[in-house]
Enzyme design. Structure first.
Site, PDB file in Angstrom:
ATOM      1  N   ASN A 113      -2.742   3.931   7.420  1.00 42.05           N
ATOM      2  CA  ASN A 113      -1.373   4.147   7.904  1.00 42.05           C
ATOM      3  C   ASN A 113      -1.275   4.345   9.419  1.00 42.05           C
ATOM      4  OD1 ASN A 113      -0.236   5.895   4.897  1.00 42.05           O
ATOM      5  ND2 ASN A 113      -0.211   3.722   5.400  1.00 42.05           N
ATOM      6  N   ASP A 142       4.701   5.023  -3.400  1.00 34.09           N
ATOM      7  CA  ASP A 142       5.003   3.797  -2.666  1.00 34.09           C
ATOM      8  C   ASP A 142       6.494   3.441  -2.777  1.00 34.09           C
ATOM      9  OD1 ASP A 142       4.291   1.676  -1.109  1.00 34.09           O
ATOM     10  OD2 ASP A 142       3.109   0.651  -2.651  1.00 34.09           O
ATOM     11  N   HIS A 181      11.160   7.526   4.295  1.00 40.29           N
ATOM     12  CA  HIS A 181      10.070   8.508   4.256  1.00 40.29           C
ATOM     13  C   HIS A 181      10.635   9.916   4.065  1.00 40.29           C
ATOM     14  CE1 HIS A 181       7.422   5.355   5.229  1.00 40.29           C
ATOM     15  NE2 HIS A 181       7.626   5.311   6.532  1.00 40.29           N
TER      16      HIS A 181
END
Ligand code: V07
Length: 261
Positions: free
Chosen positions: A86, A38, A55
């Protein structure tokens, strides 16, 4: 003055990586580590970068942590890369995320072979884009004879949905007379989950200051040690992993071999 006499945690953390690795391997190393990666979006926001840059940085960090886990002798590393939740994110972000497995595998595959690492996946493969499926299936196939660490990606994974399909499978087997209702034991359920080939995780790490399971491996984490850190995933380095494993070893020493009781 006194400062110099006290062995502070930071001194320990600043020791050279090789030295820390050989210290950790002298003791019980977790066989299976699971990580909720996370804080990638927050990492980017802090730098006024787009979320997807976070990301991408997170993806690069997967390599670093894979090498480190392999170096300390971990047998299985499960990484929560994409949850069934997601899909609710903006379309362009989902599309970017779905390219990451290909990029990761294209650049990391030769090293995965050298390190004898096998790629595995848990989650619903069928609803991933074709290009993502193709890359992941090829990697699983290319590495299927590797006998070292299993690098297991949770991709389009949700634990409750995994449990629901397991229950459906078992009820069907019972209806078809393949098993008796009494055969549906804990071991039987474990043996039908997507993780059937892996031992249960010994250590769960979640980065970025959140302390929830977010529908991750609910059944499998029943006896697992949890370790939380405020460090954002792209900043979670080899030393952070070793901090988690050091704490795991401290806790194991405290049980004095009474684990699971
Ligand atoms: C993703 C990077 C890590 C932080 C979390 C979100 C973004 C590696 C993969 C991957 C997945 C399967 C595979 C090889 C690599 C990945 C997604 C997102 C969707 F076989 N990182 N990473 N997949 N992130």
């Amino acid at each position: 003055m006194l400062n110099k006499l006290v062995w502070r945690k930071s001194d320990k953390q600043n020791r050279n990586l090789q030295e820390r690795i050989s210290d950790v391997t002298g003791e019980l190393v977790p066989k299976h580590i699971a990580i909720i990666m996370d804080g990638n979006g927050r990492w980017a926001k802090k730098r006024a970068m787009p979320r997807v840059a976070g990301h991408h940085e997170g993806m690069k960090n997967v390599r670093k942590i894979t090498r480190a886990a392999n170096a300390i002798g971990v047998k299985a590393l499960t990484l929560y890369a994409f949850s069934t939740e997601n899909w609710k994110r903006p379309k362009f972000e989902v599309e970017f995320l779905m390219r990451l497995p290909e990029e990761f595998l294209a650049s990391f595959s030769p090293e995965l072979m050298e390190l004898n690492i096998r790629i595995a996946m848990i989650g619903e493969m069928d609803s991933l884009p074709e290009h993502t499926q193709k890359a992941v299936k090829k990697a699983m196939d290319d590495t299927k004879n590797n006998t070292g660490m299993v690098l297991n990606f949770a991709l389009n994974y949700g634990s409750r949905s995994e449990i629901v399909s397991t229950v459906q499978q078992l009820v069907k087997k019972a209806q078809d007379g393949e098993i008796a209702v009494e055969d549906i034991t804990e071991d039987c359920i474990s043996a039908h989950l997507m993780t059937k080939e892996l031992p249960e995780p010994d250590l769960l790490i979640r980065t970025s200051g959140e302390a929830r399971l977010s529908n991750f491996m609910l059944w499998q984490l029943a006896y697992t040690e949890f370790w939380f850190t405020d460090t954002l995933w792209p900043d979670f380095d080899e030393h952070s992993l070793l901090d988690a494993v050091n704490d795991y070893q401290k806790r194991s020493r405290r049980y004095g071999g009474l684990k699971g009781e």
